[in-house]
Write an enzyme that holds these catalytic residues in place. Structure first.
Site, PDB file in Angstrom:
ATOM      1  CB  THR A   3      -1.853   5.667  -1.917  1.00 34.73           C
ATOM      2  OG1 THR A   3      -1.846   4.250  -1.887  1.00 34.73           O
ATOM      3  CG2 THR A   3      -2.925   6.174  -1.003  1.00 34.73           C
ATOM      4  CB  THR A   4       0.773   2.960  -5.722  1.00 35.68           C
ATOM      5  OG1 THR A   4       0.403   2.266  -4.540  1.00 35.68           O
ATOM      6  CG2 THR A   4       2.177   2.615  -6.096  1.00 35.68           C
ATOM      7  CG  ASP A  39      -6.523   0.811   0.379  1.00 33.28           C
ATOM      8  OD1 ASP A  39      -6.636   1.537   1.382  1.00 33.28           O
ATOM      9  OD2 ASP A  39      -5.443   0.616  -0.196  1.00 33.28           O
ATOM     10  CG  ASP A  52      -1.777   1.182   1.346  1.00 38.74           C
ATOM     11  OD1 ASP A  52      -2.383   1.520   0.325  1.00 38.74           O
ATOM     12  OD2 ASP A  52      -1.847   1.800   2.417  1.00 38.74           O
TER      13      ASP A  52
END
Length: 506
Positions: A47-48, A351, A14
């Site tokens: 997020t990545t 998530d 994550d």
């Protein structure tokens, strides 16, 4: 795998978790860490990708600066590109969830968890996450429908495999009743949430009592135990039959609860009690004292639920609060081999729940698997050629930067990235040049199929993401890149060097 200075191990993929655990010294690097955390807070997933896009935008801007193009021009071009991209995405690419039904929610969940540890078991976890989110639907004072992620309680239990995880309606507490003699099922529960110690009151440290008669000593001891008993009786007199407290309960008070047929649970987590108080309409009480200085407990402080029951789920005893009156709640009990795996599963599930929440609240989805980025790439490249100023270059670079997502997806799946992205671009180009009503228009939805290494219609295949997530990540990446582009020089003030004085004065 990240190991901190204490030796705690975290295994994760994550983006926000990894970046928050890294010690980043560089000021520009800190902006990226902050960026990932903001995305995690606002959307919960992506997020990545937000960091990857921002880094690519910066890299390409740097190339333009080397070509003697002023940063202000680049920023203007980027801003224009970002605005057009968001407009194109919401108008052309998004699909209403209503037309796709519940299946769309499950597919969004599957897409979100495909890169996570629970991706291989998405047939079990995706419907479970969707059920959990639909169970906590609430309508606030303004009439808006909300799906609070925090109302879904995720518990972790060791042992068995991930596929043994279960979904429970009601709020699950990882505690047991304080005494075996108590009831384990109470219907029409009146719940008191306390942050008070229900143990025999002891004198504070440093308090001295001088007595001249030994019988007074016995009176003091009796009064010490009576203080707590009076509190317990006041709570029971208000009609409470389920008492949850964050502190301890001693045997003296347990006897009172057992005789009154009430259920008492000690050492609950404060966080859990806050959520239960919110769900049942109770008030978390940290002191019984009122404004006059007397101790009272009002019935209005109690929460209500249809049933509070202690159940044995796998190897653990859990307390379930079912049918909460104010906010519905649901719980997911995760099973797994060890702590690291359970932690990672919890992050992945968070998530997924956030993505379902965004999909339900915004109501539109876009095809995943690099479809959006490729469509925007073609659109912005064509749009850039219509500009007659220097911003054209910046806009073309913005378009090229977006391709980093499909390229990276293909590389991660061990496929030929150049070949696949070229094929994907030809499909999207055909779709955007086709007249309205042409069957080639459906190519707009085409994205990557990473299992077979080919291109397919991702809306039919069920690879979907909420539009909000894509729009936010684009805007955030653009803002982060621009904030760094504005910087001309970094000036660091070195700490003053103090002369070391000889303690002996030599």
């Amino acid at each position: 795998m990240l190991v901190d200075n204490v030796g705690d191990v975290t295994i994760s993929n994550d983006g926000a978790t990894i970046l928050s655990l890294l010690e980043v010294e560089h000021p520009a690097g800190r902006i990226f860490v902050d960026l990932a955390q903001k995305q995690d807070k606002e959307v919960g997933d992506g997020t990545t990708s937000v960091v990857v896009i921002a880094a690519e935008l910066l890299r390409r801007a740097n190339e333009l600066v080397k070509m003697k193009i002023h940063p202000t021009t680049i920023i203007t071009g980027y801003r224009f590109a970002c605005r057009e991209a968001v407009k194109f995405m919401t108008e052309q690419l998004s699909v209403k969830v209503d037309t796709l039904g519940r299946e769309a929610l499950v597919n969004c969940a599957k897409t979100s968890m495909s890169s996570k540890i629970i991706g291989s078991d998405d047939d079990l976890f995706a419907p479970m996450a969707v059920d959990a989110m639909l169970a906590v639907k609430t309508i606030n004072n303004r009439g808006e429908t909300k799906y609070p992620v925090k109302a879904v309680n995720v518990l972790k239990a060791h042992g068995k495999s991930a596929r043994e995880s279960i979904f429970v309606k009601g709020y699950a507490l990882n505690c047991t009743v304080a005494s075996q003699a108590m009831k384990t099922r109470i219907t029409n529960a009146k719940i008191a949430c306390l942050d008070i110690n229900l143990q025999k009151t002891r004198m504070h440290m440093g308090v001295h009592i001088v007595i001249d008669d030994p019988s007074q000593l016995e009176d003091i001891r009796k009064r010490e135990s009576d203080i707590t008993l009076e509190r317990v009786r006041k709570i029971l007199a208000a009609g409470a039959n389920v008492i949850l407290t964050t502190k301890g309960i001693d045997d003296l008070c347990l006897k009172e609860f057992v005789e009154a047929g009430a259920m008492a649970v000690r050492r609950c987590k404060k966080e859990d009690l806050k959520r239960i108080a919110k769900a049942t309409g109770a008030t978390l009480v940290s002191s019984l004292a009122n404004l006059e200085g007397d101790e009272t407990f009002e019935p209005t402080l109690l929460g209500t639920a249809e049933e509070v029951v202690q159940e044995r789920i796998s190897d653990d005893e859990l307390i379930l609060v079912k049918g909460t009156k104010v906010v519905n709640s649901s719980s997911i009990i995760l099973r797994g081999a060890n702590d690291y795996m359970l932690d990672e599963m919890e992050r992945a599930l968070h998530d997924t729940l956030s993505i379902i929440k965004r999909t339900l609240e915004s109501g539109t989805v876009v095809p995943g698997g690099g479809a959006v980025e490729t469509a925007l790439n073609i659109y912005l490249e064509n749009f850039a050629t219509t500009l007659e100023s220097r911003e054209q270059l910046a806009m073309a670079e913005f378009a090229a930067a977006l391709l980093v997502i499909p390229k990276q997806l293909a590389v991660n799946a061990a496929k030929d990235a150049t070949d696949l992205v070229a094929k994907l671009r030809s499909y999207h180009s055909a779709a955007q040049n086709a007249p309205t009503g042409d069957r080639k228009k459906v190519f707009m939805r085409y994205g990557l199929d990473l299992l077979k290494g080919e291109v397919r219609d991702n809306v039919t295949a069920g690879v979907l993401e909420p539009t909000v997530s894509k729009v936010r990540s684009l805007k955030s990446a653009f803002e982060a890149a621009v904030s760094l582009l504005r910087i001309d020089d970094a000036i660091q003030c070195a700490p003053e060097q103090k002369e070391e004085r000889d303690p002996h004065g030599h």
